[in-house]
Write an enzyme that holds these catalytic residues in place. Sequence first.
Site, PDB file in Angstrom:
ATOM      1  N   ASP A   1     -73.806 -23.968  69.684  1.00  0.00           N
ATOM      2  CA  ASP A   1     -72.947 -22.866  69.249  1.00  0.00           C
ATOM      3  C   ASP A   1     -71.854 -22.538  70.258  1.00  0.00           C
ATOM      4  O   ASP A   1     -71.433 -21.388  70.376  1.00  0.00           O
ATOM      5  CB  ASP A   1     -73.782 -21.603  68.946  1.00  0.00           C
ATOM      6  CG  ASP A   1     -74.951 -21.908  68.037  1.00  0.00           C
ATOM      7  OD1 ASP A   1     -74.724 -22.616  67.042  1.00  0.00           O
ATOM      8  OD2 ASP A   1     -76.067 -21.475  68.331  1.00  0.00           O
TER       9      ASP A   1
ATOM     10  N   LYS B   1     -67.872 -26.143  69.433  1.00  0.00           N
ATOM     11  CA  LYS B   1     -67.407 -27.539  69.476  1.00  0.00           C
ATOM     12  C   LYS B   1     -66.559 -27.885  68.266  1.00  0.00           C
ATOM     13  O   LYS B   1     -65.600 -28.630  68.371  1.00  0.00           O
ATOM     14  CB  LYS B   1     -68.606 -28.513  69.519  1.00  0.00           C
ATOM     15  CG  LYS B   1     -69.469 -28.382  70.733  1.00  0.00           C
ATOM     16  CD  LYS B   1     -70.691 -29.259  70.643  1.00  0.00           C
ATOM     17  CE  LYS B   1     -71.715 -28.816  69.628  1.00  0.00           C
ATOM     18  NZ  LYS B   1     -72.420 -27.569  69.947  1.00  0.00           N
ATOM     19  N   GLY B   2     -66.936 -27.305  67.112  1.00  0.00           N
ATOM     20  CA  GLY B   2     -66.234 -27.619  65.864  1.00  0.00           C
ATOM     21  C   GLY B   2     -64.747 -27.353  65.996  1.00  0.00           C
ATOM     22  O   GLY B   2     -63.917 -28.142  65.552  1.00  0.00           O
ATOM     23  N   LYS B   3     -64.409 -26.247  66.653  1.00  0.00           N
ATOM     24  CA  LYS B   3     -62.990 -25.894  66.790  1.00  0.00           C
ATOM     25  C   LYS B   3     -62.268 -26.918  67.668  1.00  0.00           C
ATOM     26  O   LYS B   3     -61.171 -27.372  67.334  1.00  0.00           O
ATOM     27  CB  LYS B   3     -62.871 -24.500  67.395  1.00  0.00           C
ATOM     28  CG  LYS B   3     -61.453 -24.053  67.612  1.00  0.00           C
ATOM     29  CD  LYS B   3     -61.406 -22.632  68.136  1.00  0.00           C
ATOM     30  CE  LYS B   3     -60.060 -22.337  68.755  1.00  0.00           C
ATOM     31  NZ  LYS B   3     -60.031 -21.032  69.403  1.00  0.00           N
TER      32      LYS B   3
ATOM     33  N   ASN C   1     -79.439 -29.126  61.027  1.00  0.00           N
ATOM     34  CA  ASN C   1     -79.747 -27.994  61.915  1.00  0.00           C
ATOM     35  C   ASN C   1     -78.469 -27.509  62.598  1.00  0.00           C
ATOM     36  O   ASN C   1     -78.394 -26.366  63.043  1.00  0.00           O
ATOM     37  CB  ASN C   1     -80.805 -28.369  62.977  1.00  0.00           C
ATOM     38  CG  ASN C   1     -80.505 -29.665  63.716  1.00  0.00           C
ATOM     39  OD1 ASN C   1     -79.655 -30.440  63.318  1.00  0.00           O
ATOM     40  ND2 ASN C   1     -81.235 -29.905  64.788  1.00  0.00           N
TER      41      ASN C   1
ATOM     42  N   GLY D   1     -74.501 -26.311  62.927  1.00  0.00           N
ATOM     43  CA  GLY D   1     -73.588 -25.520  62.096  1.00  0.00           C
ATOM     44  C   GLY D   1     -72.260 -25.448  62.816  1.00  0.00           C
ATOM     45  O   GLY D   1     -72.137 -24.741  63.801  1.00  0.00           O
ATOM     46  N   HIS D   2     -71.289 -26.237  62.381  1.00  0.00           N
ATOM     47  CA  HIS D   2     -70.003 -26.265  63.077  1.00  0.00           C
ATOM     48  C   HIS D   2     -68.977 -25.468  62.281  1.00  0.00           C
ATOM     49  O   HIS D   2     -68.621 -25.823  61.174  1.00  0.00           O
ATOM     50  CB  HIS D   2     -69.554 -27.717  63.285  1.00  0.00           C
ATOM     51  CG  HIS D   2     -70.450 -28.452  64.233  1.00  0.00           C
ATOM     52  ND1 HIS D   2     -70.428 -29.805  64.403  1.00  0.00           N
ATOM     53  CD2 HIS D   2     -71.399 -28.002  65.080  1.00  0.00           C
ATOM     54  CE1 HIS D   2     -71.325 -30.148  65.319  1.00  0.00           C
ATOM     55  NE2 HIS D   2     -71.920 -29.067  65.724  1.00  0.00           N
TER      56      HIS D   2
ATOM     57  N   GLN E   1     -75.599 -29.414  68.535  1.00  0.00           N
ATOM     58  CA  GLN E   1     -76.432 -28.634  69.457  1.00  0.00           C
ATOM     59  C   GLN E   1     -75.810 -28.665  70.866  1.00  0.00           C
ATOM     60  O   GLN E   1     -74.612 -28.815  70.986  1.00  0.00           O
ATOM     61  CB  GLN E   1     -77.888 -29.121  69.481  1.00  0.00           C
ATOM     62  CG  GLN E   1     -78.649 -28.867  68.191  1.00  0.00           C
ATOM     63  CD  GLN E   1     -78.458 -29.949  67.155  1.00  0.00           C
ATOM     64  OE1 GLN E   1     -78.481 -31.127  67.460  1.00  0.00           O
ATOM     65  NE2 GLN E   1     -78.270 -29.554  65.918  1.00  0.00           N
TER      66      GLN E   1
ATOM     67  N   THR F   1     -84.299 -29.454  70.646  1.00  0.00           N
ATOM     68  CA  THR F   1     -84.279 -30.154  69.372  1.00  0.00           C
ATOM     69  C   THR F   1     -84.861 -31.561  69.621  1.00  0.00           C
ATOM     70  O   THR F   1     -85.305 -31.862  70.732  1.00  0.00           O
ATOM     71  CB  THR F   1     -82.855 -30.156  68.761  1.00  0.00           C
ATOM     72  OG1 THR F   1     -82.944 -30.662  67.426  1.00  0.00           O
ATOM     73  CG2 THR F   1     -81.872 -30.992  69.571  1.00  0.00           C
TER      74      THR F   1
ATOM     75  N   THR G   1     -78.809 -20.562  60.083  1.00  0.00           N
ATOM     76  CA  THR G   1     -79.986 -19.803  59.655  1.00  0.00           C
ATOM     77  C   THR G   1     -79.728 -18.306  59.493  1.00  0.00           C
ATOM     78  O   THR G   1     -80.588 -17.590  58.995  1.00  0.00           O
ATOM     79  CB  THR G   1     -81.103 -19.952  60.699  1.00  0.00           C
ATOM     80  OG1 THR G   1     -80.575 -19.542  61.970  1.00  0.00           O
ATOM     81  CG2 THR G   1     -81.592 -21.385  60.791  1.00  0.00           C
TER      82      THR G   1
ATOM     83  N   LYS H   1     -64.019 -18.680  73.438  1.00  0.00           N
ATOM     84  CA  LYS H   1     -64.315 -17.257  73.211  1.00  0.00           C
ATOM     85  C   LYS H   1     -64.151 -16.347  74.419  1.00  0.00           C
ATOM     86  O   LYS H   1     -64.893 -15.382  74.583  1.00  0.00           O
ATOM     87  CB  LYS H   1     -65.730 -17.138  72.625  1.00  0.00           C
ATOM     88  CG  LYS H   1     -65.851 -17.796  71.247  1.00  0.00           C
ATOM     89  CD  LYS H   1     -67.220 -17.635  70.664  1.00  0.00           C
ATOM     90  CE  LYS H   1     -67.245 -16.693  69.498  1.00  0.00           C
ATOM     91  NZ  LYS H   1     -68.489 -16.711  68.727  1.00  0.00           N
TER      92      LYS H   1
HETATM   93  P1  IMP Z   1     -84.678 -27.828  65.365  1.00  0.00           P
HETATM   94  O1  IMP Z   1     -83.570 -28.690  65.865  1.00  0.00           O
HETATM   95  O2  IMP Z   1     -84.407 -27.241  64.010  1.00  0.00           O
HETATM   96  O3  IMP Z   1     -86.021 -28.474  65.449  1.00  0.00           O
HETATM   97  O4  IMP Z   1     -84.776 -26.565  66.352  1.00  0.00           O
HETATM   98  C1  IMP Z   1     -85.180 -26.692  67.701  1.00  0.00           C
HETATM   99  C2  IMP Z   1     -84.456 -25.674  68.580  1.00  0.00           C
HETATM  100  O5  IMP Z   1     -83.067 -26.011  68.632  1.00  0.00           O
HETATM  101  C3  IMP Z   1     -84.537 -24.240  68.069  1.00  0.00           C
HETATM  102  O6  IMP Z   1     -84.537 -23.363  69.174  1.00  0.00           O
HETATM  103  C4  IMP Z   1     -83.225 -24.084  67.300  1.00  0.00           C
HETATM  104  O7  IMP Z   1     -82.825 -22.735  67.206  1.00  0.00           O
HETATM  105  C5  IMP Z   1     -82.291 -24.899  68.179  1.00  0.00           C
HETATM  106  N1  IMP Z   1     -81.141 -25.442  67.452  1.00  0.00           N
HETATM  107  C6  IMP Z   1     -81.133 -26.478  66.598  1.00  0.00           C
HETATM  108  N2  IMP Z   1     -79.883 -26.707  66.140  1.00  0.00           N
HETATM  109  C7  IMP Z   1     -79.083 -25.800  66.726  1.00  0.00           C
HETATM  110  C8  IMP Z   1     -77.667 -25.556  66.695  1.00  0.00           C
HETATM  111  O8  IMP Z   1     -76.881 -26.228  66.018  1.00  0.00           O
HETATM  112  N3  IMP Z   1     -77.223 -24.522  67.454  1.00  0.00           N
HETATM  113  C9  IMP Z   1     -78.043 -23.786  68.246  1.00  0.00           C
HETATM  114  N4  IMP Z   1     -79.369 -23.997  68.319  1.00  0.00           N
HETATM  115  C10 IMP Z   1     -79.875 -24.988  67.574  1.00  0.00           C
END
Ligand code: IMP
Length: 453
Positions: free
Chosen positions: A10, A13-15, A38, A40-41, A224, A239, A331, A361
Amino acid sequence: MPVIGLQWGDEGKGKDVAIISSSLNENDVIVRFQGGNNAGHTIWYNGKCFVFHLIPSGAFGKAKMHLGGGMVIDPYSLKQETIEIPDFENEKHRISVSPHAVLTLPTHCLLDTISEKKLGDKKIGSTGRGIGPSYTDFVWRKALRVGDILDVNFKERYEALKTEHFRILKECYQYDPEVDNFTEKENKFLEGIDFLKTFEVKESNLLIQETFENGNNVVAEGAQGTLLDVRFGNYPYVTSSHTIAGGIAPALGVASQLVGGALGIFKAYVTKVGEGPFPTELGGEKSSVWCRDKKYTEEKEVYPNPNPNSEDLFEQGVALRRMGNEIGATTGRLRRTGWLDLPLLNYAVKINGVDKLSMTKLDVLSGFNEVKVCVKYKINGQETKNIPFDISRSEIEPVYQSFPIWKGKLSDYDGKLPEEAVKYIQFLEEEIGVPIIRVGTGPEEHHSVEKYW
Ligand code: IMP
């Protein structure tokens, strides 16, 4: 060029990828090399906010987009996401998928959420998107990959893996998948598979070799962040993939010398979703529990106007979350917030071979009376700039340095940055030893300053 997040994801990076992509042409490629939906860009385009989870952040440029071999792909999620892309049917030819990418099955999502539930307060805080179980099946050598969908036996192989997952869910977790309308989830998955069949399937290594041989550019977009890397992050609160630049070579099948230095992205402060250690978290333990249990609407009711300069550090953290709109793009969870942490940032810079930095930011900090940055840790009475092997098992006391805040909004400075901000950035460059080439001053692409001095 790798574009890598240096914190817990978060970072924005997307920007940066979208800014880079606007200067790429139709023979250049933007590739995602790891992770799945998982991620979100968030990208602002023409005043509108778009969030991509699987598709590389190049939808509004001309370059090709590739979903690389190290990814895990939930095909229905991919289908849903393409609805976001304006005029998708005409843009589709720009997207290709590696046959090596692993398929996320509906049973992977169940295994993810049900196993997390069972862990109770020891959970990782996963996004519930089936990422861990998909990668588990891959290294367990049972996974189905994108290249398998054209196999005449695909359906039988899918059924066999599903049956195995059902057995684990029933025997290990006492959970019966049929009770939650599994058929509906499965139908969506199969609909997604049909959709996936309409994309060009292309080996990542061949695509990248061709692109380089023709003198064109490849941007490898990380998902991530470094502190979520499965080995070099804060294990086990990570992750399941290699998020670092070194993960690019095995994920895409390119020689490591082709990867080169990386553009590292970091936010002017730090956020984290999910469980795990966070030394500079504003409000500490109270914040982590609050963000785990509360919804954004509940927080707004309790804190309609949080004060960034409150005596209460927890309230400062709430204010930072509000000012930075730090709500999970995937999420909807509240992101935990805290001050920039230089020991962690320096670790991330080195591990990725970062040779350029982009700070996002900075404008969000404008509401504070001062900017704070953690310059070192105190552990057992000893000061150190190094991070311990397992930060969740160490009693870390961050040591902060404060900087004066600028007056007004950064956008008021018309493409330049105020003296206070410049001094702060120069301090960071000296501490990190890498130039900061871009500073974010707002959400949209034009809200960034390239020459801040
Ligand atoms: P998973 O990748 O869904 O298994 O989550 C494992 C951990 O990585 C958790 O703490 C998630 O909140 C975090 N996580 C996974 N993807 C992202 C992302 O894109 N941004 C921030 N945290 C992430």
